[in-house]
Design a protein around this motif. Structure first.
Motif, PDB file in Angstrom:
ATOM      1  N   SER A 179       0.809  -1.285   0.037  1.00 27.46           N
ATOM      2  CA  SER A 179       0.013   0.074  -0.082  1.00 27.46           C
ATOM      3  C   SER A 179       0.718   1.145   0.098  1.00 27.46           C
ATOM      4  N   LEU A 180       2.081   1.280   0.540  1.00 27.60           N
ATOM      5  CA  LEU A 180       2.877   2.478   0.665  1.00 27.60           C
ATOM      6  C   LEU A 180       2.328   3.336   1.599  1.00 27.60           C
ATOM      7  N   LEU A 181       1.528   2.758   2.580  1.00 21.48           N
ATOM      8  CA  LEU A 181       0.877   3.643   3.512  1.00 21.48           C
ATOM      9  C   LEU A 181       1.810   4.054   4.931  1.00 21.48           C
ATOM     10  N   SER A 182       2.697   3.279   4.957  1.00 22.30           N
ATOM     11  CA  SER A 182       3.425   3.406   6.233  1.00 22.30           C
ATOM     12  C   SER A 182       3.835   4.737   6.713  1.00 22.30           C
ATOM     13  N   PRO A 183       4.338   5.667   5.864  1.00 26.30           N
ATOM     14  CA  PRO A 183       4.622   6.767   6.371  1.00 26.30           C
ATOM     15  C   PRO A 183       3.045   7.605   7.002  1.00 26.30           C
ATOM     16  N   ALA A 184       2.058   7.531   6.127  1.00 21.02           N
ATOM     17  CA  ALA A 184       0.894   8.002   6.657  1.00 21.02           C
ATOM     18  C   ALA A 184       0.385   7.342   8.076  1.00 21.02           C
ATOM     19  N   ILE A 185       0.535   6.054   8.092  1.00 24.10           N
ATOM     20  CA  ILE A 185       0.151   5.357   9.378  1.00 24.10           C
ATOM     21  C   ILE A 185       0.891   5.703  10.519  1.00 24.10           C
ATOM     22  N   ARG A 186       2.117   6.003  10.117  1.00 26.33           N
ATOM     23  CA  ARG A 186       3.185   6.274  11.299  1.00 26.33           C
ATOM     24  C   ARG A 186       2.624   7.508  11.913  1.00 26.33           C
ATOM     25  N   TYR A 219       1.023  -4.514  17.099  1.00 30.49           N
ATOM     26  CA  TYR A 219       1.789  -5.388  17.963  1.00 30.49           C
ATOM     27  C   TYR A 219       3.215  -5.127  18.502  1.00 30.49           C
ATOM     28  N   TRP A 220       4.046  -4.473  17.705  1.00 28.61           N
ATOM     29  CA  TRP A 220       5.382  -3.945  17.754  1.00 28.61           C
ATOM     30  C   TRP A 220       5.209  -2.764  19.048  1.00 28.61           C
ATOM     31  N   VAL A 221       4.340  -1.922  18.696  1.00 29.57           N
ATOM     32  CA  VAL A 221       3.944  -0.643  19.299  1.00 29.57           C
ATOM     33  C   VAL A 221       3.559  -0.934  20.699  1.00 29.57           C
ATOM     34  N   GLY A 247      13.613   7.632   1.400  1.00 32.16           N
ATOM     35  CA  GLY A 247      13.060   7.546   2.548  1.00 32.16           C
ATOM     36  C   GLY A 247      12.403   6.294   2.995  1.00 32.16           C
ATOM     37  N   TRP A 248      12.445   5.452   2.015  1.00 33.01           N
ATOM     38  CA  TRP A 248      11.555   4.293   2.030  1.00 33.01           C
ATOM     39  C   TRP A 248      12.241   2.739   1.631  1.00 33.01           C
ATOM     40  N   LEU A 249      11.839   1.722   2.165  1.00 37.16           N
ATOM     41  CA  LEU A 249      12.245   0.515   1.553  1.00 37.16           C
ATOM     42  C   LEU A 249      11.074  -0.553   1.796  1.00 37.16           C
ATOM     43  N   HIS A 250      11.152  -1.538   0.806  1.00 43.09           N
ATOM     44  CA  HIS A 250      10.148  -2.446   0.815  1.00 43.09           C
ATOM     45  C   HIS A 250      10.478  -3.473   2.110  1.00 43.09           C
ATOM     46  N   ASN A 251       9.115  -4.029   2.428  1.00 39.11           N
ATOM     47  CA  ASN A 251       9.670  -4.671   3.898  1.00 39.11           C
ATOM     48  C   ASN A 251      10.646  -5.923   3.635  1.00 39.11           C
ATOM     49  N   HIS A 252      10.584  -6.600   2.438  1.00 41.46           N
ATOM     50  CA  HIS A 252      11.460  -7.766   2.291  1.00 41.46           C
ATOM     51  C   HIS A 252      12.871  -7.238   2.150  1.00 41.46           C
ATOM     52  N   ARG A 262      13.982  -4.551   3.501  1.00 44.30           N
ATOM     53  CA  ARG A 262      14.341  -4.210   5.001  1.00 44.30           C
ATOM     54  C   ARG A 262      14.881  -5.554   5.684  1.00 44.30           C
ATOM     55  N   MET A 263      14.265  -6.540   5.578  1.00 46.71           N
ATOM     56  CA  MET A 263      14.903  -7.754   6.211  1.00 46.71           C
ATOM     57  C   MET A 263      16.245  -8.244   5.599  1.00 46.71           C
ATOM     58  N   SER A 264      16.142  -8.274   4.210  1.00 47.64           N
ATOM     59  CA  SER A 264      17.608  -8.729   3.633  1.00 47.64           C
ATOM     60  C   SER A 264      18.567  -7.742   3.914  1.00 47.64           C
ATOM     61  N   PHE A 270      20.647   3.809  11.042  1.00 45.98           N
ATOM     62  CA  PHE A 270      20.691   4.478  10.008  1.00 45.98           C
ATOM     63  C   PHE A 270      19.036   4.704   9.066  1.00 45.98           C
ATOM     64  N   PHE A 271      18.643   3.504   9.499  1.00 44.61           N
ATOM     65  CA  PHE A 271      17.124   3.273   9.195  1.00 44.61           C
ATOM     66  C   PHE A 271      16.247   4.457   9.928  1.00 44.61           C
ATOM     67  N   TYR A 272      16.418   4.666  11.208  1.00 42.06           N
ATOM     68  CA  TYR A 272      15.704   5.577  11.765  1.00 42.06           C
ATOM     69  C   TYR A 272      15.949   7.332  11.430  1.00 42.06           C
ATOM     70  N   HIS A 277      16.580   7.929   8.467  1.00 43.18           N
ATOM     71  CA  HIS A 277      16.109   8.301   6.727  1.00 43.18           C
ATOM     72  C   HIS A 277      14.799   7.766   6.631  1.00 43.18           C
ATOM     73  N   LEU A 278      14.297   6.655   7.450  1.00 49.00           N
ATOM     74  CA  LEU A 278      12.884   6.295   7.218  1.00 49.00           C
ATOM     75  C   LEU A 278      11.785   7.348   7.333  1.00 49.00           C
ATOM     76  N   LEU A 279      10.842   7.494   6.228  1.00 49.46           N
ATOM     77  CA  LEU A 279       9.707   8.478   6.340  1.00 49.46           C
ATOM     78  C   LEU A 279       8.465   7.849   7.619  1.00 49.46           C
ATOM     79  N   LEU A 327      12.479  -3.030  16.776  1.00 46.46           N
ATOM     80  CA  LEU A 327      12.028  -4.658  17.170  1.00 46.46           C
ATOM     81  C   LEU A 327      12.178  -5.425  15.854  1.00 46.46           C
ATOM     82  N   GLY A 328      12.191  -4.652  14.685  1.00 42.58           N
ATOM     83  CA  GLY A 328      12.269  -5.241  13.365  1.00 42.58           C
ATOM     84  C   GLY A 328      13.642  -5.648  13.045  1.00 42.58           C
ATOM     85  N   TRP A 329      14.711  -4.916  13.452  1.00 41.43           N
ATOM     86  CA  TRP A 329      16.201  -5.198  13.593  1.00 41.43           C
ATOM     87  C   TRP A 329      16.283  -6.028  14.612  1.00 41.43           C
TER      88      TRP A 329
END
Ligand SMILES: Cc1cc2nc3c(=O)[nH]c(=O)nc-3n(C[C@H](O)[C@H](O)[C@H](O)COP(=O)(O)OP(=O)(O)OC[C@H]3O[C@@H](n4cnc5c(N)ncnc54)[C@H](O)[C@@H]3O)c2cc1C
Length: 402
Positions: free
Chosen positions: A42-49, A83-85, A143-148, A150-152, A171-173, A175-177, A186-188
């Protein structure tokens, strides 16, 4: 801009996306066509954040379009964020430890240069690992990367480049929108096996090739093993603070922060006589991250001003105690309402502010949304027991956004 910056645009994106939130999402969501390719998510993560739209709204729209079974995978992903929050909310020590680790490691880097070279190559995107280098440039530029991805990325950072996860998360924190204290930290931690004991994520060249549609060759050798990071002690959960209630008779100001830019969707009590916002987002954000957060805040403030018929004001960049006291005194406020901020820099400031305002006879009321209130206390164990609460979350009354 690839990401919605206003609530109207975020809702449009949501309604455009939900026809794809069923089988297409479940089948294709791990594929990443890169910044120029067609998005599979969806590319909604910055808006949801920043809560231009809430998880409750996003999940409800998906279920309305696809039915619960059709939207199950998408709703579960939305609930991973919740859940993470909720998990971090109850273990503030994990957030504090990460911040302390970053400071300590940055000082060590400067002193003994142990990881200096590999770290510099990683940050510059010049490691020679084609996918990793491209992702570094994509992150900095968009300012964004796909979830997979980010894992890789995190896996290559930790296991191939042998750099500490804490510096990668920093580094992520920066730049990420959508940079979120919970999902990012928690992802890391999940990638290096600190969240699910002993279970790490090992990036695979064939999978990266496949999921990138062959954009990357991944010729450089990647780590073949991902030994878990030495386990740390996870403190027992501290139950979230009780929900606060506003006094409908108090002289009230509304205070918008970058943590929740849709305060007009909260059930606001009584009359509001003043409206202000703070541009603070904490840390040292990259310019694009800052710019996007400011655009979302401006949209939130405009909407609140229109709804309340008030002239919006700005409280200084770090909403220091004096600036807030001054604002409250000028409007003779006895109550300030804001949205409850989860663990992170805005919450830290609100924690300092509350007693200082109370000493002036001003109550700081942090309204928690019903979704968070129901979900957070359930995030004590793993995601699988948490998932059992999803039907209850979806059953919250439609007007229970507050
Ligand atoms: C190392 C690492 C760091 C991450 N850091 C962040 C972060 O700082 N902020 C952030 O919002 N997400 C983070 N994520 C989760 C995830 O990568 C993004 O939420 C996702 O890529 C957003 O894309 P989308 O909006 O198109 O998601 P969609 O697939 O469309 O999902 C809808 C929404 O669900 C939530 N979501 C989806 N997947 C996840 C997930 N795996 N974990 C948590 N929430 C999820 C997001 O709010 C997202 O917008 C991180 C993941 C990893 C592995």
């Amino acid at each position: 801009m690839r990401f919605p910056l206003t609530r109207d645009d975020a809702l449009t994106r949501l309604y455009d996306f939900v026809p794809l939130a069923g089988r297409a999402y479940a089948a294709r969501r791990n594929h990443d066509g890169g910044p120029e390719g067609k998005a599979t998510t969806s590319l909604l993560s910055p808006a949801i954040r920043r809560r231009l739209v809430s998880e409750a709204e996003v999940a409800a729209a998906a279920v309305a379009a696809q039915g619960y079974t059709g939207a199950e995978k998408f709703v579960q992903e939305v609930c991973w964020r919740t859940y993470w929050v909720g998990w971090l909310q109850q273990r503030p020590e994990i957030w504090m430890r990460w911040q302390a680790d970053v400071m300590r490691m940055e000082a060590m880097l400067a002193e003994d240069g142990k990881w200096q070279r590999r770290y510099e190559l990683a940050l510059a995107g010049t490691t020679g690992i084609d996918c990793f280098d491209a992702w570094v440039h994509e992150l900095i530029k968009t300012g964004w990367l796909h979830n997979h991805v980010r894992m890789s990325f995190a896996s290559i950072w930790c296991f191939t480049l042998r750099l500490p996860w804490q510096l990668g998360a920093a580094f992520f924190y920066k730049h990420l929108l959508d940079a979120c204290p919970a999902s990012n930290t928690l992802g890391w931690r999940w990638v290096v096996g600190l969240q699910t004991a002993g279970k790490t994520y090992l990036a695979r060249a064939d999978l990266i090739r496949d999921l990138s549609g062959g954009r990357f060759m991944v010729d450089a050798p990647l780590a073949r093993e991902a030994a878990p990071w030495p386990a740390d002690i996870i403190p027992p959960p501290i139950p979230p603070a009780p929900v606060m209630r506003a006094d409908p008779t108090a002289r009230t100001g509304l205070f918008v922060t970058t943590e929740d830019t849709s305060l007009e969707t909260l059930a606001l009590p009584g009359a509001i006589v003043a409206l202000a916002a703070t541009p603070d987002i904490g840390g040292t954000p990259a310019p694009l991250k800052h710019q996007v957060a400011m655009a979302m805040l401006a949209d939130g403030l405009d909407r609140a001003a229109t709804r309340l018929g008030l002239e919006p004001e700005r409280v200084d960049a770090t909403f220091g105690v004096d600036a807030m006291r001054d604002w409250a005194a000028r409007h003779r406020l006895t109550q300030i309402i804001t949205a409850d901020a989860p663990i992170g820099p805005v919450k830290d400031r609100l924690d300092v502010l509350a007693p200082a305002l109370a000493a002036d006879g001003v109550q700081l009321v942090r309204l928690r949304r019903a979704w968070d209130d129901l979900a957070w206390p359930r995030a004590t164990k793993g995601f699988f027991p948490f998932k059992a609460a999803i039907p209850q979350l979806l059953a919250l009354p439609k007007n229970a956004l507050a």
